[in-house]
Design a protein around this motif. Structure first.
Motif, PDB file in Angstrom:
ATOM      1  N   ALA A   4       0.815  -1.213   0.000  1.00 14.93           N
ATOM      2  CA  ALA A   4       0.000   0.000   0.000  1.00 14.93           C
ATOM      3  C   ALA A   4       0.855   1.271   0.000  1.00 14.93           C
ATOM      4  CB  ALA A   4      -0.929  -0.005   1.213  1.00 14.93           C
TER       5      ALA A   4
ATOM      6  N   THR B 259       1.966   4.098  -7.673  1.00 12.54           N
ATOM      7  CA  THR B 259       1.289   3.518  -8.835  1.00 12.54           C
ATOM      8  C   THR B 259       2.279   3.406  -9.993  1.00 12.54           C
ATOM      9  OG1 THR B 259      -0.709   4.685  -8.138  1.00 12.54           O
ATOM     10  CG2 THR B 259      -0.715   3.762 -10.343  1.00 12.54           C
TER      11      THR B 259
ATOM     12  N   LYS C  30      -4.437   3.047  -7.790  1.00 14.15           N
ATOM     13  CA  LYS C  30      -5.015   3.163  -6.455  1.00 14.15           C
ATOM     14  C   LYS C  30      -6.378   3.821  -6.589  1.00 14.15           C
ATOM     15  CE  LYS C  30      -0.897   3.599  -3.539  1.00 14.15           C
ATOM     16  NZ  LYS C  30      -0.186   4.383  -2.502  1.00 14.15           N
TER      17      LYS C  30
ATOM     18  N   SER D 225      -9.035   6.005  -5.367  1.00 13.37           N
ATOM     19  CA  SER D 225      -8.965   7.043  -4.326  1.00 13.37           C
ATOM     20  C   SER D 225     -10.156   6.983  -3.373  1.00 13.37           C
ATOM     21  CB  SER D 225      -8.859   8.427  -4.958  1.00 13.37           C
ATOM     22  OG  SER D 225      -9.977   8.640  -5.797  1.00 13.37           O
TER      23      SER D 225
ATOM     24  N   ASP E  38     -11.620   4.416  -1.735  1.00 11.64           N
ATOM     25  CA  ASP E  38     -11.396   3.624  -0.511  1.00 11.64           C
ATOM     26  C   ASP E  38      -9.981   3.044  -0.444  1.00 11.64           C
ATOM     27  OD1 ASP E  38     -11.484   1.801  -2.509  1.00 11.64           O
ATOM     28  OD2 ASP E  38     -13.100   0.586  -1.677  1.00 11.64           O
ATOM     29  N   ASN E  39      -9.082   3.587  -1.257  1.00 11.67           N
ATOM     30  CA  ASN E  39      -7.690   3.127  -1.287  1.00 11.67           C
ATOM     31  C   ASN E  39      -7.524   1.657  -1.673  1.00 11.67           C
ATOM     32  OD1 ASN E  39      -6.356   5.594  -0.547  1.00 11.67           O
ATOM     33  ND2 ASN E  39      -7.241   5.308   1.500  1.00 11.67           N
ATOM     34  N   SER E  40      -8.505   1.110  -2.380  1.00  6.27           N
ATOM     35  CA  SER E  40      -8.329  -0.227  -2.939  1.00  6.27           C
ATOM     36  C   SER E  40      -7.187  -0.181  -3.949  1.00  6.27           C
ATOM     37  CB  SER E  40      -9.600  -0.693  -3.656  1.00  6.27           C
ATOM     38  OG  SER E  40     -10.594  -0.987  -2.709  1.00  6.27           O
ATOM     39  N   LEU E  41      -6.559  -1.341  -4.173  1.00  4.88           N
ATOM     40  CA  LEU E  41      -5.404  -1.399  -5.059  1.00  4.88           C
ATOM     41  C   LEU E  41      -5.711  -2.310  -6.244  1.00  4.88           C
ATOM     42  CD1 LEU E  41      -2.743  -2.007  -2.247  1.00  4.88           C
ATOM     43  CD2 LEU E  41      -3.376   0.195  -3.267  1.00  4.88           C
TER      44      LEU E  41
ATOM     45  N   GLN F  85      -7.389  -2.011   0.798  1.00  4.04           N
ATOM     46  CA  GLN F  85      -6.267  -1.310   1.440  1.00  4.04           C
ATOM     47  C   GLN F  85      -5.663  -2.182   2.538  1.00  4.04           C
ATOM     48  OE1 GLN F  85      -7.396   2.166   3.705  1.00  4.04           O
ATOM     49  NE2 GLN F  85      -5.324   3.022   3.626  1.00  4.04           N
TER      50      GLN F  85
ATOM     51  N   GLU G 117      -1.796  -3.365   3.017  1.00  5.22           N
ATOM     52  CA  GLU G 117      -0.983  -3.015   4.185  1.00  5.22           C
ATOM     53  C   GLU G 117      -0.365  -4.250   4.847  1.00  5.22           C
ATOM     54  OE1 GLU G 117      -3.869  -0.862   6.435  1.00  5.22           O
ATOM     55  OE2 GLU G 117      -3.311   1.071   5.559  1.00  5.22           O
TER      56      GLU G 117
END
Ligand code: MN
Ligand code: MN
Ligand code: MN
Ligand code: MN
Lengths: 217, 217
Positions: free
Chosen positions: A147, A151, A187, A189, A191-194, A208, A212
């Motif tokens: 995380a 990108t 990423k 924005s 929910d900060n999913s990848l 996220q 992490e």
DNA sequence: AAATAAAATTAGACAAACCTAATTTTATTT
DNA sequence: AAATAAAATTAGGTTTGTCTAATTTTATTT
């Protein structure tokens, strides 16, 4: 030397002491072991009497030199047994932790050293955690998570922060293990999913929290 | 499954049940474990409640089918770990028993099977005791002692009856191990001492007790 | 068959490691 | 600064597995 419970407390306190800037309180220890804070207060007294920890209401619990030494030895045994279970007995990485949790308490003085030699002096355990050497020194733990990456960059999985079966089995399903190459495509924005690509394959989206708990290099 | 103590009692009762014609009484169990008979009576009650043993004042304690099964599994684990410690970690045969005494309680369901496979399905442990298989069957234990032999005959050491460090270290000093050839030269009728030749070397005299604790084939 | 010795059992206690519930201390809001 | 909430501690209990000392039952002698 120490009882099973004492050893488990020492290990829990050691683990908490590795987390930067966290005060080690009775509740923190209780949460970490799944015990009641009242029980923790009892054990704090016992370990203080044995001069393995010190307790200061301001700064919380800390390990003494002896306490840290004992805790590191338990961690050493745990991680060596994990290597044994995976490499020699063919367990998967989601099955070894609980067994090592028992094996780590076998207390013969030369056992860890012999096991280490038999295993070829491994530096890291199957989850990427560094194995303390007989002198107490160990390689630096990995600290950069997926995380944290930019990108568009590619990295290799070095360790997992969460060693629960749920997480490890999910990783098995996604074909992610130590050494797996992951590219961070995007990423989200919201929910900060990848959005990632595993070993150059089609994109997958992970949370996220997931990102992490994967440490990379 | 069972607690550490329950397992140690089961194993002790199993071991006593292997000795022919011996009634398994509270005192016998107490002696075998170094406990007080009063403690044994408590545990007999507990194991009876759990249907692992039966206690009849006339015939003494006996294992139920389930109890025997559980006891044999502990013996299986003990002996497999002993092979591991000797063959893979390089311990001597006088050092392995106490460590196996702890390792035998690690209770993961597939661990013994995996260990057995890793070790190449050994039939006997380093003291010559047969290793129970997964199905509970095992090779016949050796039963003929050196003291039972006829003067003038030669035999091979197959097992030791006494696994105390004192005895095993004495054997190490005399260069006697599993497979060693021993010729019985003479029996001293005064005290049944045995004059033996080890691997064809010069004669040595050993006690009757010594001879009874070496099993041969 | 009594007397004596040994074994088994009961009664009561204790340490370890946990718990719940109540209380006190410390921290956070209002 | 009070009020409130959270954390820490104390008080008192429970379970497991052990013990000692006293008692009862069983076995062995005489
Ligand atoms: Mn543990
Ligand atoms: Mn690990
Ligand atoms: Mn044991
Ligand atoms: Mn053995």
């Amino acid at each position: 030397m120490h009882t099973l419970s004492e050893e488990n407390y020492l290990k829990a306190i050691y683990r908490l002491s590795q987390e930067e800037g966290v005060k080690i309180t009775p509740t923190a220890i209780a949460d970490s072991l799944g015990n009641n804070p009242a029980s923790v207060v009892d054990m704090i007294r016992k370990l203080t009497d044995k001069q393995l920890i010190a307790y200061d209401k301001k700064s919380g619990v800390s390990l003494t030199t002896q306490g840290r030494k004992d805790a590191v030895l338990i961690v050493r045994r745990h991680r060596l047994w994990e290597v044994f279970l995976l490499e020699k007995l063919g367990y998967h990485w989601d099955e070894i932790h609980d067994i090592a949790e028992e094996l780590e308490h076998i207390s013969d003085t030369t056992l860890a050293d012999r096991l280490e030699k038999f295993l070829g002096f491994p530096e890291y355990d199957p989850h990427g955690d560094p194995i303390p050497q007989a002198n107490g020194k160990m390689a630096k733990p990995y600290s950069v998570s997926l995380a944290d990456m930019q990108t568009g960059t590619t990295c290799q999985v070095a360790a997992v922060r969460d060693t629960s079966s749920a997480f490890l089995q999910y990783l098995l399903k996604l074909n992610i293990g130590i050494g797996t190459k992951i590219s961070l495509e995007e990423k989200i924005s919201y929910d900060n999913s990848l959005v990632i690509s595993i070993n150059g394959n089609d994109n997958t989206t992970v949370s996220q929290k997931f990102g992490e708990n994967i440490l990379v290099e």
